[in-house]
Design an enzyme around this catalytic site. Structure first.
Site, PDB file in Angstrom:
ATOM      1  N   ASP A 252       0.833  -1.197   0.000  1.00  0.00           N
ATOM      2  CA  ASP A 252       0.000   0.000   0.000  1.00  0.00           C
ATOM      3  C   ASP A 252       0.877   1.260   0.000  1.00  0.00           C
ATOM      4  O   ASP A 252       1.871   1.330   0.740  1.00  0.00           O
ATOM      5  CB  ASP A 252      -0.863  -0.036   1.272  1.00  0.00           C
ATOM      6  CG  ASP A 252      -1.943   1.013   1.298  1.00  0.00           C
ATOM      7  OD1 ASP A 252      -2.821   0.962   0.429  1.00  0.00           O
ATOM      8  OD2 ASP A 252      -1.908   1.880   2.199  1.00  0.00           O
TER       9      ASP A 252
ATOM     10  N   GLU B 178       1.764  -0.552  -4.970  1.00  0.00           N
ATOM     11  CA  GLU B 178       0.758   0.452  -5.277  1.00  0.00           C
ATOM     12  C   GLU B 178       1.485   1.795  -5.211  1.00  0.00           C
ATOM     13  O   GLU B 178       1.699   2.353  -4.150  1.00  0.00           O
ATOM     14  CB  GLU B 178      -0.394   0.453  -4.258  1.00  0.00           C
ATOM     15  CG  GLU B 178      -1.511   1.375  -4.703  1.00  0.00           C
ATOM     16  CD  GLU B 178      -2.100   2.262  -3.612  1.00  0.00           C
ATOM     17  OE1 GLU B 178      -3.180   2.821  -3.835  1.00  0.00           O
ATOM     18  OE2 GLU B 178      -1.486   2.438  -2.545  1.00  0.00           O
TER      19      GLU B 178
HETATM   20  C1  NOJ Z   1      -4.482   2.937  -0.861  1.00  0.00           C
HETATM   21  C2  NOJ Z   1      -5.589   1.968  -0.605  1.00  0.00           C
HETATM   22  O1  NOJ Z   1      -5.870   1.283  -1.794  1.00  0.00           O
HETATM   23  C3  NOJ Z   1      -6.749   2.794  -0.101  1.00  0.00           C
HETATM   24  O2  NOJ Z   1      -7.942   2.049  -0.042  1.00  0.00           O
HETATM   25  C4  NOJ Z   1      -6.391   3.354   1.239  1.00  0.00           C
HETATM   26  O3  NOJ Z   1      -7.428   4.199   1.676  1.00  0.00           O
HETATM   27  C5  NOJ Z   1      -5.097   4.167   1.162  1.00  0.00           C
HETATM   28  N1  NOJ Z   1      -4.085   3.517   0.405  1.00  0.00           N
HETATM   29  C6  NOJ Z   1      -4.548   4.424   2.536  1.00  0.00           C
HETATM   30  O4  NOJ Z   1      -4.026   3.247   3.083  1.00  0.00           O
END
Ligand code: NOJ
Length: 535
Positions: free
Chosen positions: A212, A283
């Site tokens: 993440d 991500e």
């Molecule tokens: C990216 C995640 O996909 C999202 O759902 C989340 O709110 C944020 N990062 C914070 O962790």
């Protein structure tokens, strides 16, 4: 962008189709209205039959659920809402029996404010080593904030420690919700803790991690103000659909700092010590395809999500640009590409492409095109049923983005999956108890049960497309030759397969070839909003 090393070609994740499970919305095993791990396990045969290679499960760790699990209070335990560690072990075992790989989500940019480290930091006070694990800063004497950064979820990225008064008042940084304090990755304890977390899950048998906010971890030293032209809401642009080009103008001292790559080199080493091609996918919402590719240099991540397509409008030249820019960028580092059209943070692609029959036709055509490309693809739960975005009434909305701003939010793509029956909860859980977000009354034709066996359904389209993809995914090679078939057409040849997507309205002539798969009716010519694979 050929991959020359045959051993690398074999790594399972390079050609995998991975299905994202958002646990609270996938399947509810115990009837409390919230999806859980036993629910996921019970539906694994469905995923095997769908034809995916792997599942990625969004966070299921102990969490107060302010951001539905992306606020982790204990990285090495399961939230009771979702089950137990024994349930997670059983899921892994069953998935592996069925030949499915399992990727779990790792959230290293921030913890929950209920994590024991943050609780200790608040209790310990300014100057303590406990506070140094996070980004606490003194409250400026003039009453302003430590800098001008905004939270991705709206409002300032700083919250004052509740009991901070007078001279020792401090603020802490949170690029997301105030319940998600950012960690200080310049403190070595933080890096060590996450290596332990990686090993904990690798030892339990997970096949990989989705990381993440992988571009977040380090902030520019000094935490200087962001240069922000009047009226531009830059931070929130990352999930609001700005194009890569627009974003390259943006000043981002909080994202994509060079130091972050050392972390991933270390993690690469950790994973390499385990058997079975363990992988990790970033991500990373970076500004350009080239900056995305830096995360997948040979000693860093296995893959990075490529959000370019998901951000592109329904236009052939936009899609052609995404394909060539992506392949060029990953080629620079010898990496493999990934493709994704939907996830739990964005409007479902049926709706993005116009909704209704048109949106569904386009969504299927885009999916078919994505699945023909080299590399791996990520699907989001429910897209195989053709689910649209739902307009969730304000009183039901739970996304912190909505709660902080009173607008927008991501609840509409998180409405629980309809499995069977003719009325909510559509078999989401046992009995008739309603799920945590209400499902629309008109979803009876969209259940997995209703679509199974119906050749015209979206589900059977996905099953067929994934089955045909299997026949060439690992053998067609990674070279893509773009073909010129008209302004509104995206066309390319990959090994024995030619893919043609018509983004226009006028039918186009097809090149020679047998139709292997089509996203809609094809009769000699290719109608608008349709894609085809020829072999
Ligand atoms: C990216 C995640 O996909 C999202 O759902 C989340 O709110 C944020 N990062 C914070 O962790």
């Amino acid at each position: 962008m050929a991959l020359n090393d045959p051993a690398q070609q074999q790594e399972w994740w390079r050609h995998a189709v991975t299905y994202q499970v958002y646990p609270r919305s996938f399947a509810d095993g115990n009837g409390d209205g919230i999806g859980d791990i036993p629910g996921i396990t019970s539906r694994l045969p469905y995923l095997r039959d769908l034809g995916v290679d792997a599942i990625w499960i969004s966070p299921f760790y102990t969490s107060p659920q302010h951001d539905h699990g992306y606020d982790v209070a204990d990285y090495c335990d399961i939230d009771p809402l979702f089950g137990t560690l024994a349930d997670a072990d059983a899921l892994l075992e069953r998935a592996h029996e069925l030949g499915l790989k399992v990727i779990v989500d790792l959230v290293p940019n921030h913890t929950s404010s209920e994590h024991e480290w943050f609780q200790a930091a608040v209790a310990a006070g300014p100057g303590s080593h406990e506070r140094d694990r996070y980004l606490f800063r003194d409250a400026p004497a003039d009453g302003s904030l430590p800098n001008n950064w905004m939270s991705v979820f709206g409002g300032p990225a700083w919250t004052r420690v509740e009991d901070g008064t007078g001279d020792d008042a401090q603020y802490y940084l949170h690029l997301f919700d105030s319940s998600q304090p950012d960690l200080n990755w310049r403190n070595p304890e933080v890096g060590d803790m996450f290596v332990d977390v990686l090993r904990f899950w690798l030892d339990r048998g997970v096949d990989g991690f989705r990381v993440d906010v992988a571009h977040g971890l380090f902030k520019e030293e000094g935490l200087r103000d962001q240069r922000r032209p009047e009226g531009v809401d830059q931070l929130r642009g990352q999930s609001a659909g700005e194009s890569m080009v627009e974003r390259s103008e943006v000043d981002e001292p909080m994202w994509d700092q060079p130091e972050v790559h050392d972390v991933y080199r270390r993690w690469h080493e950790v994973l390499a010590k385990y058997d079975g091609d363990r992988m990790f996918v970033a991500e990373a919402w970076t500004q350009t395809p080239e900056s995305m590719a830096r995360y997948i240099r040979p000693d860093e991540f296995s893959q990075a999500f490529n959000f370019a397509w998901l951000l592109a409008d329904w236009k052939a030249d936009a899609f052609r640009g995404v394909i060539t820019d992506t392949l060029d960028a990953v080629g620079l580092v010898g990496g493999s590409p990934t493709w994704v059209l939907s996830n739990h943070d964005v409007i479902r692609h049926v709706t993005r492409y116009g909704g209704g029959e048109l949106g569904l036709a386009r969504a299927k055509a885009a999916t078919l095109t994505m699945l023909a490309l080299p590399g791996s693809a990520y699907l989001y739960e429910g897209e195989e049923l053709g689910l649209p975005e739902v307009e969730v009434a304000p009183e039901f909305r739970q996304d912190p983005l909505f709660l902080r701003t009173g607008e927008g939010g991501r609840d509409g793509c998180r409405v629980p999956v309809p499995w069977s029956g003719t009325a909510p909860p559509y078999g989401f859980g046992p009995g008739t108890g309603q799920p945590w977000l209400p499902q629309p009354d008109d979803w009876a034709p969209l259940t997995a049960e209703a679509e199974t066996g119906d050749d015209a359904s979206t589900l059977e389209f996905y099953r067929a497309a994934l089955a045909v993809r299997r026949t060439f995914a690992t053998t067609a090679g990674d070279d893509v030759e773009m073909l010129e078939l008209g302004e509104d057409v995206v066309a390319f040849r990959r090994g024995p397969v030619t893919c043609v997507l018509n983004c226009g309205t006028a039918p186009v002539d097809l090149p020679e070839g047998r139709v292997l798969m089509a996203s809609g009716p094809v009769d000699g010519t290719l109608p608008g909003d349709t894609a085809v694979w020829l072999g």
